[in-house]
Design a protein around this motif. Sequence first.
Motif, short mmCIF file in Angstrom:
data_model
loop_
_atom_site.label_atom_id
_atom_site.label_comp_id
_atom_site.label_asym_id
_atom_site.label_seq_id
_atom_site.Cartn_x
_atom_site.Cartn_y
_atom_site.Cartn_z
N ALA A 1 0.90 -1.39 -0.21
CA ALA A 1 -0.41 0.04 0.11
C ALA A 1 0.96 1.22 0.11
O ALA A 1 1.81 1.28 0.87
N GLY A 2 0.35 2.44 -0.74
CA GLY A 2 1.06 3.24 -0.69
C GLY A 2 2.07 3.83 -2.01
O GLY A 2 2.93 4.11 -2.72
N PHE A 3 2.11 2.66 -3.10
CA PHE A 3 3.03 2.00 -3.90
C PHE A 3 2.13 2.48 -5.72
O PHE A 3 2.98 1.48 -6.55
N GLY A 4 0.76 2.28 -4.62
CA GLY A 4 -0.31 1.89 -6.39
C GLY A 4 0.55 2.72 -7.69
O GLY A 4 -0.45 3.08 -8.52
N ASP A 5 0.85 4.03 -7.49
CA ASP A 5 0.44 5.44 -8.37
C ASP A 5 2.17 4.83 -9.39
O ASP A 5 3.45 4.98 -8.59
#
Length: 249
Positions: free
Chosen positions: A68-72
């Motif tokens: 989570a937090g690395f989706g972009d």
Amino acid sequence: MRIKFLLIALLTSVIGFSQTVNDYKAVIVPLRYDFLKTENQYRMSTMTKANLNKAGFQAFYGNEELPAGFGDRCDLLYVDVKKDNGFLITKLFVEFKDCYGKVIYTSEVGKSKEKDYETAYRECLDLAFASINALHYKYSGKSGTTSSVRTAAVTAPVASTIAATTVVSAPVADMKDPNLLYAQPTENGYQLIDKTPKVVMKLLKTSRPDSFIAIKDGVQGSLNAKDNQWFFEYYKNDQLVSEKVSVKF
């Protein structure tokens, strides 16, 4: 003359938005490089990731599920190891690219005279990473997405003034589509990559910004914008086939 000065001013603004490796959260490591025949041959991907971690980066393999937090994907860098030709010597260097395929940083060239490939590659990679270690990477907290959008906004007037080569009124991409493809500029058009990243389709420019010559899995057709969507169209058994494609330019 006024146009010339305007172009210079705009290009100067673009330079002001240039990115550094510190503007990206993590790095994606591919499982295979172009000069290798198989995935992780000679443990190249493993050694790349280890060197990245040593240099302070968070690194993930291309087939890993990101936390989570690395989706972009535009907040991430994409590393590539390239091989230079050399007589009786092995030469490797490392490139970092953003989500649009723009080179953000290129390392020094590592050289080795070792005859064993794995030993030579390890030595070259360690030497190339010496210049990367010297960057003293530390994530700045900036968003690669925001910076890329700002840069694109500045460069758009320049591109349209010089030549109408960008996609005009392109269909809006569905960023939640799991099959979303991302366009990377090439000399004659674009290549569309998935999140792996793997090249799925190649596009060649035509005289129309809403239509490209398209090649996918050896099949040549066209990619056309219709009804605010992109469609890959080609003939199979004398029948027209139209496949919807979600693309982020």
